[in-house]
Motif scaffolding. Structure first.
Motif, short mmCIF file in Angstrom:
data_model
loop_
_atom_site.label_atom_id
_atom_site.label_comp_id
_atom_site.label_asym_id
_atom_site.label_seq_id
_atom_site.Cartn_x
_atom_site.Cartn_y
_atom_site.Cartn_z
N ASN A 112 -1.71 -47.59 -60.53
CA ASN A 112 -0.73 -48.46 -59.88
C ASN A 112 0.40 -48.88 -60.81
N PHE A 115 3.40 -44.55 -60.51
CA PHE A 115 4.24 -43.95 -59.47
C PHE A 115 5.69 -43.86 -59.94
N ALA A 128 -0.86 -40.13 -58.81
CA ALA A 128 0.29 -40.76 -58.14
C ALA A 128 1.22 -39.71 -57.56
N ASP A 144 -1.80 -52.06 -48.31
CA ASP A 144 -2.48 -51.75 -49.57
C ASP A 144 -3.48 -52.85 -49.86
N PHE A 189 2.65 -48.76 -56.55
CA PHE A 189 2.73 -48.10 -55.25
C PHE A 189 3.75 -48.80 -54.37
#
Length: 324
Positions: A112, A115, A128, A144, A189
């Motif tokens: 996390n 990305f 990712a 999420d 994300f």
């Protein structure tokens, strides 16, 4: 937000899911040192009737099992039987972290924070990259699911992006006990989704590696409210008007340990607090010194650290307040 006037064929991992079909698909990521192939499981429920493509994901951090259990229960109870639109449900995104009881992948990197990722980068970066390219370009909105980490227990709360009005609307529909905007974090994300114009809300509830039924139930009901909002499922829970309204928090602050020692909280998570109230204490192990932790202002407890032995500066209470 406008959606297509007909449902699309969803393509993931080279497999297609046509309108009217439901399938379990897999995204191949890598292998364990033993050679065992690791796949990300992806459930696709594609209705014949047009509607939004909603991503519901959990396990981005492998030790955050409340979200994983939330998706599992919804799958088991067939709560994704939709009348319109499409659901893409991912129970565990970070398989490597899950099997190692870890937030991160084995090399210590956080998916996390990786990305949009790269095809030939680190393991976290590749996860990712493949996830973004296989799934994220096909969705309209995302939920999420997370928990607190490191023995921090988050009282159920929904977070949205302040710059994105549609995510704020989704947060209101979700109707968690607490709602607030939070800043975008580079590599997350939610940041990647925002850059792709994919409205996203993050539900935080409970703590890592510990089931909390209240948090799981709150997550299921919040997701169902969003599905009902879009007309994807029939009403199965109380109308929002019959529920206690979410509390919108305008600011947040961590209260930290004034010294090292044994931490004893004296309030319940989710409690409303008044300025000057004693929230907890930190004492030395010899029973000679105790320092009280007092509320700096009126507000609410939205997270408590369940670590019993703390160092000076450790985050103990996360409090939220409403501006007058």
């Amino acid at each position: 937000m406008d959606f297509e006037n007909e449902n699309k064929v969803i393509v993931i991992g080279g497999e297609s899911v046509a309108p009217g079909q439901n399938k379990l698909l897999k995204i191949s990521i890598d292998r364990l040192p033993t050679g065992t192939l690791i796949d990300i499981p992806v459930y696709v429920f594609n209705s014949k009737n047009p509607g939004p493509i909603l991503l519901i994901q959990a396990g981005l951090h492998g030790d955050e099992i409340n979200g994983i259990e939330t998706v599992r229960r919804m799958l088991t109870d067939k709560l994704f039987a939709i009348d319109k639109g499409t659901i893409i449900a991912v129970p565990i995104l970070n398989i490597f972290g899950f099997i190692h009881f870890s937030r991160e992948v084995p090399d210590g990197k956080d998916v996390n924070r990786s990305f949009p990722g790269t095809r030939k980068g680190s393991l976290a970066s590749r996860i990712a990259y493949h996830y973004l390219n296989e799934i994220m370009h096909q969705i309209d909105v995302a939920i999420d699911l997370h928990t607190g980490g490191g023995q921090r227990h988050n009282f159920p709360q929904i977070r949205y992006t302040q710059e994105d009005d549609f995510s704020a609307e989704l947060a209101n529909v979700f109707n968690a006990p607490f709602t607030f905007s939070s800043k975008l974090i580079k590599g997350s994300f939610r940041n990647a989704a925002y850059l792709m114009s994919k409205p996203t809300v993050v539900f935080e509830a409970g703590e890592s590696m510990r089931f909390d039924d209240f948090s799981i139930t709150a997550g299921i009901n919040g997701i169902l409210r969003i599905l009902q909002h879009f007309g994807m499922v029939k009403s199965t829970i109380k109308n929002r008007e019959e529920l206690k309204k979410t509390i919108h928090l305008d600011k947040r602050k961590w209260l930290r340990a004034p010294t090292a020692g044994m931490f004893i909280p004296k309030v319940l998570n989710g409690s409303q607090i008044q300025k000057g109230a004693i929230l907890g204490s930190v004492s030395d192990i010899y029973g000679k010194k105790t320092k009280l932790i007092k509320a700096p202002e009126d507000g609410y407890i939205i997270c408590i650290n369940h670590q019993a032995v703390v160092n000076q500066g450790d985050a103990l209470f996360h409090i939220g307040a409403i501006l007058n």
